[in-house]
Design a protein around this motif. Sequence first.
Motif, PDB file in Angstrom:
ATOM      1  N   GLN A 105      61.444 102.204  34.686  1.00 43.17           N
ATOM      2  CA  GLN A 105      60.870 102.238  36.041  1.00 43.17           C
ATOM      3  C   GLN A 105      59.632 103.134  36.117  1.00 43.17           C
ATOM      4  O   GLN A 105      58.977 103.169  37.148  1.00 43.17           O
ATOM      5  CB  GLN A 105      61.915 102.692  37.064  1.00 43.17           C
ATOM      6  N   ASN A 148      46.457 100.227  38.248  1.00 39.58           N
ATOM      7  CA  ASN A 148      45.873 100.765  39.467  1.00 39.58           C
ATOM      8  C   ASN A 148      46.355  99.943  40.655  1.00 39.58           C
ATOM      9  O   ASN A 148      45.988  98.789  40.819  1.00 39.58           O
ATOM     10  CB  ASN A 148      44.347 100.721  39.366  1.00 39.58           C
ATOM     11  N   THR A 149      47.205 100.539  41.462  1.00 42.00           N
ATOM     12  CA  THR A 149      47.786  99.805  42.590  1.00 42.00           C
ATOM     13  C   THR A 149      47.056 100.077  43.897  1.00 42.00           C
ATOM     14  O   THR A 149      47.479  99.613  44.946  1.00 42.00           O
ATOM     15  CB  THR A 149      49.273 100.185  42.758  1.00 42.00           C
ATOM     16  N   GLY A 150      45.993 100.857  43.819  1.00 40.48           N
ATOM     17  CA  GLY A 150      45.233 101.135  45.039  1.00 40.48           C
ATOM     18  C   GLY A 150      46.006 102.025  45.995  1.00 40.48           C
ATOM     19  O   GLY A 150      46.967 102.668  45.616  1.00 40.48           O
ATOM     20  N   ARG A 151      45.557 102.059  47.212  1.00 41.75           N
ATOM     21  CA  ARG A 151      46.172 102.945  48.203  1.00 41.75           C
ATOM     22  C   ARG A 151      47.358 102.265  48.879  1.00 41.75           C
ATOM     23  O   ARG A 151      48.147 102.885  49.543  1.00 41.75           O
ATOM     24  CB  ARG A 151      45.100 103.331  49.223  1.00 41.75           C
ATOM     25  N   ARG A 152      47.449 100.954  48.777  1.00 39.00           N
ATOM     26  CA  ARG A 152      48.569 100.203  49.350  1.00 39.00           C
ATOM     27  C   ARG A 152      48.587  98.813  48.735  1.00 39.00           C
ATOM     28  O   ARG A 152      47.558  98.137  48.669  1.00 39.00           O
ATOM     29  CB  ARG A 152      48.392 100.095  50.869  1.00 39.00           C
ATOM     30  N   LYS A 153      49.737  98.365  48.306  1.00 37.53           N
ATOM     31  CA  LYS A 153      49.858  97.039  47.693  1.00 37.53           C
ATOM     32  C   LYS A 153      50.164  95.987  48.740  1.00 37.53           C
ATOM     33  O   LYS A 153      50.634  96.297  49.833  1.00 37.53           O
ATOM     34  CB  LYS A 153      51.018  97.038  46.684  1.00 37.53           C
ATOM     35  N   ASN A 154      49.956  94.709  48.370  1.00 36.95           N
ATOM     36  CA  ASN A 154      50.445  93.632  49.224  1.00 36.95           C
ATOM     37  C   ASN A 154      51.969  93.655  49.203  1.00 36.95           C
ATOM     38  O   ASN A 154      52.577  94.133  48.248  1.00 36.95           O
ATOM     39  CB  ASN A 154      49.971  92.271  48.694  1.00 36.95           C
ATOM     40  N   LEU A 155      52.578  93.115  50.244  1.00 38.93           N
ATOM     41  CA  LEU A 155      54.040  92.969  50.248  1.00 38.93           C
ATOM     42  C   LEU A 155      54.378  91.845  49.268  1.00 38.93           C
ATOM     43  O   LEU A 155      53.899  90.721  49.412  1.00 38.93           O
ATOM     44  CB  LEU A 155      54.540  92.641  51.652  1.00 38.93           C
ATOM     45  N   VAL A 158      58.687  88.588  48.582  1.00 36.94           N
ATOM     46  CA  VAL A 158      59.374  88.401  49.864  1.00 36.94           C
ATOM     47  C   VAL A 158      60.287  87.177  49.751  1.00 36.94           C
ATOM     48  O   VAL A 158      59.862  86.113  49.313  1.00 36.94           O
ATOM     49  CB  VAL A 158      58.354  88.202  51.007  1.00 36.94           C
ATOM     50  N   GLU A 159      61.539  87.345  50.104  1.00 40.16           N
ATOM     51  CA  GLU A 159      62.478  86.209  50.130  1.00 40.16           C
ATOM     52  C   GLU A 159      62.555  85.719  51.561  1.00 40.16           C
ATOM     53  O   GLU A 159      63.113  86.387  52.431  1.00 40.16           O
ATOM     54  CB  GLU A 159      63.864  86.657  49.648  1.00 40.16           C
ATOM     55  N   TRP A 160      62.021  84.530  51.807  1.00 37.81           N
ATOM     56  CA  TRP A 160      61.955  84.031  53.186  1.00 37.81           C
ATOM     57  C   TRP A 160      63.291  83.460  53.620  1.00 37.81           C
ATOM     58  O   TRP A 160      64.004  82.828  52.849  1.00 37.81           O
ATOM     59  CB  TRP A 160      60.853  82.964  53.290  1.00 37.81           C
ATOM     60  N   TYR A 161      63.639  83.694  54.864  1.00 40.15           N
ATOM     61  CA  TYR A 161      64.885  83.162  55.439  1.00 40.15           C
ATOM     62  C   TYR A 161      64.641  82.896  56.916  1.00 40.15           C
ATOM     63  O   TYR A 161      63.764  83.498  57.539  1.00 40.15           O
ATOM     64  CB  TYR A 161      66.036  84.164  55.252  1.00 40.15           C
ATOM     65  N   ASN A 162      65.404  81.962  57.479  1.00 41.23           N
ATOM     66  CA  ASN A 162      65.259  81.663  58.904  1.00 41.23           C
ATOM     67  C   ASN A 162      66.038  82.670  59.730  1.00 41.23           C
ATOM     68  O   ASN A 162      67.219  82.890  59.491  1.00 41.23           O
ATOM     69  CB  ASN A 162      65.757  80.244  59.209  1.00 41.23           C
TER      70      ASN A 162
ATOM     71  N   ASN B 131      49.847 106.320  43.210  1.00 41.62           N
ATOM     72  CA  ASN B 131      48.837 105.823  42.282  1.00 41.62           C
ATOM     73  C   ASN B 131      47.792 106.912  42.069  1.00 41.62           C
ATOM     74  O   ASN B 131      47.113 107.267  43.021  1.00 41.62           O
ATOM     75  CB  ASN B 131      48.178 104.562  42.869  1.00 41.62           C
ATOM     76  N   GLN B 138      61.909 105.983  40.757  1.00 45.73           N
ATOM     77  CA  GLN B 138      60.870 105.335  41.561  1.00 45.73           C
ATOM     78  C   GLN B 138      61.476 104.833  42.876  1.00 45.73           C
ATOM     79  O   GLN B 138      61.722 103.638  43.056  1.00 45.73           O
ATOM     80  CB  GLN B 138      60.213 104.208  40.751  1.00 45.73           C
ATOM     81  N   GLY B 293      60.896  89.134  55.513  1.00 46.95           N
ATOM     82  CA  GLY B 293      60.991  87.728  55.112  1.00 46.95           C
ATOM     83  C   GLY B 293      61.498  86.806  56.208  1.00 46.95           C
ATOM     84  O   GLY B 293      61.757  85.631  55.941  1.00 46.95           O
ATOM     85  N   VAL B 295      61.670  84.161  59.015  1.00 46.09           N
ATOM     86  CA  VAL B 295      60.863  83.060  59.543  1.00 46.09           C
ATOM     87  C   VAL B 295      61.328  82.805  60.971  1.00 46.09           C
ATOM     88  O   VAL B 295      62.500  82.530  61.220  1.00 46.09           O
ATOM     89  CB  VAL B 295      61.029  81.780  58.684  1.00 46.09           C
TER      90      VAL B 295
END
Lengths: 163, 396
Positions: A105, A148-155, A158-162, B131, B138, B293, B295
Motif C-alpha cells: 500500500q 504524481n497524483t496532484g492536489r486531488r484525484k478524480n473519484l 465508482v460502483e454505480w447502483y440505483n 502527494n 494508507q 455511486g 444513480v
Amino acid sequence: MDDKSLIETAIRQAKKTINIGLMVMVFCLFWFVQNQFYPDLFQGNDNISQLDSLQNDFVEPPMFELDSASIENGIHIPTGLIVDDGVQDVMTTCGACHSLDLVTQNRATEEGWKEIIVWMQETQGLWDLGDREEIIITYLGKNYAPENTGRRKNLENVEWYNL
Amino acid sequence: MATLAAIVGSKVVFAENFPDELEPIGLETNQQDDGIPGKSNQLKILNSKPWNAETPPHLLDDEVTPSHLMFVRNNGIPPTEVDVQNWTLTIDGESVNKPITFGIKELMNDFDHHSYNLTLECGGNGRSEFNPPAKGNQWGLGAVACTKWTGVRLKDILNKVGIKDNAVYIGYYGADTHLTGDPDKVVISRGVPIKKALEDETLIAWAMNDKAIPAMNGYPLRLVIGGWPASVSGKWLTRISVRDKEHDGPKMGGHSYRVPKFPVPPGTKVPDDQMKIIESMPVKSIITYPKTGAVIPKGGTFEVRGNAWAGDLKVTKMEISIDFGVNWTKCELKDPINRLAWQRWSTKVKLPEFGYYEVWARATDEKGVAQPMVLPGWNPKGYLNNASHRIAVRQA
C-alpha cells in the motif's frame, strides 16, 4: 659491606615496602569505592549488549519459495506482491515482522524506501540487511514508485447502483 | 447507566464475576479467516499484522458508531490473554506525590462513573491522498468513529493520587507487545498536556457502547481523549505517568504525530526540531448517505447526510455543493450529544438534469475555519488531511 651501604640498603628496602603498601592501599581504596558507589562501572551498556546479542543470535529467515501456481498476472496472490527480482527477499525480510500489505500500500522512491528502512532500524528493531538491502531497495523503488497524483484525484472505481 | 451502577454497587465487590460489560467480545468468538476479532468483515483491512482496518464512510451512518464498525489502528500485538480480575492501572511519574496502583474493581467502586460520546480519529486518516505519498497505513476516510465510552474521569483519579504543581504532561503505557516480539520494547506511549488530561471528558474507560471494549480497541481498559489524534487514547492501559516535562515515550518524537511548525512545499525534508506535536484535530465531515455511486431517477429528490466534527471545537455550519464548489447549500446541523462528539447533518438534494455530479461536503468550526477542497498543507507523515469528502452521483 660498610655501615653506610647497609643503611642505604635498609632505606631502599623500607621505601620499597612503603611503596608496595601504598599501592595495595590505593588498590583497596579503588576497589572499595567502585564496589560501594559504582557497582556497575565495568558492566556492559545494556543497549550495546542487546545489540550484540541481537546480531549474534539473529538468523535470517530461510528464503521463501515462490510457487508458480500462486502467481497470477505477475502478482504473488498470497502476499499481493509484484513478482520481480528481489520479491523473495522482500517477503522473507519485511514479512518477518509485519504483513506485506504494509509494503504494497506504500509508494516511495529508492531514497524514500531507504529512509523507511533506516527508520525501522533506528526505532523498530530491524536488523542490518547486509547484501539484501540493495536488492530490496531496487525492487521497491522500481515496483512501488510514487506517482504524481496532484492536489486531488478524480473519484475512481465508482460502483454505480440505483438509489 | 442505572444497570451498571446497580451491578457495580451490589455485585462487583464480592462477586467472582465481573459484569457483562467486562466480558470480552471478540476474544471468545473464533477468529474467522482473514477476519478481525469482534469486527465486521465489511471493514477494509489495510494491514493484517498488526491489524489495521477502516470503516467505509457509508457504514458510519449512525450518531453512535456500532462497536463492530469502529476502525482498528494497532501499532503492535494486542495482549492475547487478559485477566480482568487482576488487571491494574498504576499512576506514577515525577509529578505524583506517591505512585498508586488500582484494580479495575477499585476504579469502578471508588470513583463516579461518566459516559461520553467521543470522536476518535486517527491522526493519519486521509493519508492515502498525500502527494508525494507518506509512509504508513494508507488510510482513506474511515479511521474515525464516535462511540459511547463509560468509565471514570482521569482527573478524579489524579486528584486522589495527588499531583504536584510541576505536572505538565501525562503519558500512557499499554500491554500490547512490539512486532519484533521483544517484550521490553514499548510499542507506543503517547499523551497530552495536563490541561487536556484534566478535562471532564478524559476518561479511563472499561465500556464502549455499554459493553466491554472490543479486544482490538483496548479491552479491558482504555484511556479515551476525544478530539485529539486517537493515538493519545492508550489501549490495553496499564499505566499513566504524570510527567514534569513533555512526555518522551515512543512515537512522541521525530516525525511521529508531528507536523512542520510552518507550511512547507510538498516533499520537503523537515528536520525533527522543526516539527510540532499535533494537538486538536481539524474540522472535518463525511457523507454517510448515500454511498458513492448512487444513480438517481429523473426528477428525484434524495437525502444527503453525514457527520461533522472539529477536534476540541464545535461545528457551526455544514454545507454541500453539487456543482464542484460553485454554489453551496447550507445543511441542517444537530448539536453534539456532548462536547467532543460528532454532529449529524442532513439536507435534501435534487439534481437539475441528466448527467454526472459530485456531492462535496464542507464543515466550518466555531472559529470560522472551514475544510479545504484540495489537500491541506503537506507534511512528511501525511497527517491531518481534512479535505472535503466527495461522492459521485448520476441522474438517469
